[in-house]
Motif scaffolding. Structure first.
Motif, mmCIF file in Angstrom:
data_model
loop_
_atom_site.group_PDB
_atom_site.id
_atom_site.type_symbol
_atom_site.label_atom_id
_atom_site.label_comp_id
_atom_site.label_asym_id
_atom_site.label_seq_id
_atom_site.Cartn_x
_atom_site.Cartn_y
_atom_site.Cartn_z
ATOM 1 N N GLY A 1 -0.421 -0.848 44.731
ATOM 2 C CA GLY A 1 0.067 -0.927 43.363
ATOM 3 C C GLY A 1 -0.995 -0.682 42.304
ATOM 4 N N ARG A 2 -2.199 -0.302 42.716
ATOM 5 C CA ARG A 2 -3.283 -0.113 41.760
ATOM 6 C C ARG A 2 -4.435 0.639 42.426
ATOM 7 N N PHE A 3 -5.393 1.022 41.650
ATOM 8 C CA PHE A 3 -6.651 1.539 42.187
ATOM 9 C C PHE A 3 -7.721 1.332 41.116
ATOM 10 N N ASP A 4 -8.951 1.371 41.528
ATOM 11 C CA ASP A 4 -10.031 1.321 40.548
ATOM 12 C C ASP A 4 -11.051 2.399 40.900
ATOM 13 N N VAL A 5 -11.687 2.914 39.875
ATOM 14 C CA VAL A 5 -12.645 3.998 40.043
ATOM 15 C C VAL A 5 -13.787 3.793 39.056
ATOM 16 N N LYS A 6 -14.985 4.130 39.483
ATOM 17 C CA LYS A 6 -16.147 4.033 38.593
ATOM 18 C C LYS A 6 -16.532 5.441 38.150
ATOM 19 N N ILE A 7 -16.640 5.612 36.830
ATOM 20 C CA ILE A 7 -16.968 6.919 36.261
ATOM 21 C C ILE A 7 -18.228 6.804 35.427
ATOM 22 N N SER A 8 -19.115 7.748 35.626
ATOM 23 C CA SER A 8 -20.343 7.793 34.849
ATOM 24 C C SER A 8 -20.592 9.216 34.376
ATOM 25 N N ILE A 9 -20.681 9.401 33.069
ATOM 26 C CA ILE A 9 -20.964 10.713 32.492
ATOM 27 C C ILE A 9 -22.416 10.726 32.002
ATOM 28 N N LYS A 10 -23.200 11.576 32.620
ATOM 29 C CA LYS A 10 -24.620 11.642 32.290
ATOM 30 C C LYS A 10 -24.853 12.658 31.158
ATOM 31 N N SER A 11 -25.737 12.326 30.280
ATOM 32 C CA SER A 11 -26.065 13.254 29.179
ATOM 33 C C SER A 11 -27.013 14.338 29.690
ATOM 34 N N VAL B 1 1.332 11.591 37.439
ATOM 35 C CA VAL B 1 0.876 11.189 36.110
ATOM 36 C C VAL B 1 -0.570 11.630 35.984
ATOM 37 N N ALA B 2 -0.882 12.305 34.899
ATOM 38 C CA ALA B 2 -2.270 12.683 34.620
ATOM 39 C C ALA B 2 -2.827 11.736 33.577
ATOM 40 N N ILE B 3 -4.018 11.240 33.825
ATOM 41 C CA ILE B 3 -4.697 10.408 32.833
ATOM 42 C C ILE B 3 -5.997 11.099 32.449
ATOM 43 N N GLN B 4 -6.288 11.065 31.161
ATOM 44 C CA GLN B 4 -7.491 11.716 30.656
ATOM 45 C C GLN B 4 -8.280 10.730 29.806
ATOM 46 N N PHE B 5 -9.553 10.603 30.135
ATOM 47 C CA PHE B 5 -10.445 9.722 29.386
ATOM 48 C C PHE B 5 -11.183 10.584 28.362
ATOM 49 N N VAL B 6 -10.815 10.417 27.103
ATOM 50 C CA VAL B 6 -11.267 11.379 26.100
ATOM 51 C C VAL B 6 -12.566 10.995 25.412
ATOM 52 N N ASN B 7 -12.980 9.741 25.477
ATOM 53 C CA ASN B 7 -14.251 9.374 24.826
ATOM 54 C C ASN B 7 -14.938 8.220 25.562
ATOM 55 N N LEU B 8 -15.188 8.433 26.850
ATOM 56 C CA LEU B 8 -15.942 7.461 27.622
ATOM 57 C C LEU B 8 -17.373 7.348 27.105
ATOM 58 N N THR B 9 -17.908 6.141 27.107
ATOM 59 C CA THR B 9 -19.299 5.947 26.708
ATOM 60 C C THR B 9 -20.223 6.629 27.702
ATOM 61 N N ARG B 10 -21.165 7.406 27.203
ATOM 62 C CA ARG B 10 -22.074 8.157 28.060
ATOM 63 C C ARG B 10 -23.139 7.241 28.682
#
Length: 301
Positions: free
Chosen positions: A291-301, A257-266
């Motif tokens: 049965g799960r996972f968690d990940v932290k994502i940060s998009i820098k400007s 399964v592919a998941i795409q985050f299309v408008n994460l807050t910067r």
């Protein structure tokens, strides 16, 4: 002439006494008896050890592990993998996400269509969710089983076919998610919406193990934005199960399964949790990948 050293004569006599015919304090007969004793003794111990191992081997199967205590079924994992499950990058600087896209590309290379052409190993199982694909009992004498083909095109813009950067260059990163392989495991879809959170109930459908991602922390509510899912039924279809193990299913490819985050807050550290739901899928606070996972994502400007 100087007198002979008594100590020197003593140890020489201990090594070999010509008068009593003793070597190291024992006669030939004594040495024969003690060597025979230890030969029998250690032979007996070796026999017990070998016998124990042989009995143990009788309880093991070449097809399925007898004991499994590393990860309770099933583990949910993702690519790219990152240290401490944290991903930080800038879409304007390729060097900040190059290792992420490389990790996904290397993982998906095993799903290239030319590697699934062998009709003796692979078969088409449909592009829609179906029931379990029964290929006989694990212990039957059928031998090597065929595996379902899985096309990268089903992962949409996260396939890497058209977008080699998997959305990282536009600030819309992709994750590729899989259920870990467990021999003879048959995941069961939820039979009641009561076991599924309200926001994920729309994901429930026949013959699919649904997956849903949301913000893990309350303070991140509203920062996650839209999440898109790609794959057969946007989950894990049952026709890819069961898995028959490396000996019978060495060419097996699990569904993705592919998941795409299309408008994460910067410029925010957003902790995201993804979970799969099913009747025989459980969670454990001590195991972050059960049965799960968690990940932290940060998009820098």
């Amino acid at each position: 002439m100087p007198a002979q050293n008594k100590d020197e004569g003593g140890w020489k006599k201990f090594i070999w006494n010509s008068e009593t015919k003793e070597f190291l304090g024992r006669t030939g007969s004594s040495w024969s008896k003690i060597l025979l004793f230890y030969l029998v003794f250690y032979g007996f111990l070796a026999g017990i050890f070998i016998g124990t191992i042989q009995v143990l081997l009788l309880t093991l199967s070449d097809l399925k592990p007898t004991w499994q205590d590393r990860v309770a079924p099933p583990g949910l994992s993702h690519h790219p993998r990152s240290e401490k499950s944290e991903m930080a990058f800038s879409q304007d600087h390729i060097e900040t996400y190059l290792e992420y896209t490389k990790s996904i590309r290397e993982f998906l290379s095993q799903y290239d269509s030319e590697k699934q052409e062998d009709g003796m190993q692979f078969e088409d199982c449909g592009e829609q969710p179906q029931d379990f694909k029964n290929r006989g009992d694990l212990e039957s004498d059928i031998g090597v089983r065929k595996a379902c083909r899985f096309s990268r095109t089903w992962l949409g813009p996260c396939s890497g076919i058209e977008d080699r950067h998997f959305g990282f260059d536009t600030g819309k990163p992709c994750l590729i998610v899989k259920l870990n392989r467990i021999v003879n495991f048959r995941p069961k879809p939820p039979t009641s919406n009561e076991t599924v959170p309200e926001e994920a109930k729309h994901k429930v459908q026949p013959n699919v193990i649904p997956m849903f991602c949301t913000n893990k922390r309350e303070e991140d509510a509203g920062k996650l934005g839209e999440v898109k899912y790609y794959g057969i039924g946007e989950g894990f279809p049952l026709q890819y199960y069961p898995y028959y193990g490396k000996k019978l299913h060495g060419h097996y490819l699990q569904p993705l399964v592919a998941i795409q985050f299309v408008n994460l807050t910067r410029n925010e550290d957003i902790r995201i949790e993804c979970k799969v739901y099913g009747e025989n899928i459980y969670y454990n606070d001590k195991d972050r990948y059960q049965g799960r996972f968690d990940v932290k994502i940060s998009i820098k400007s």
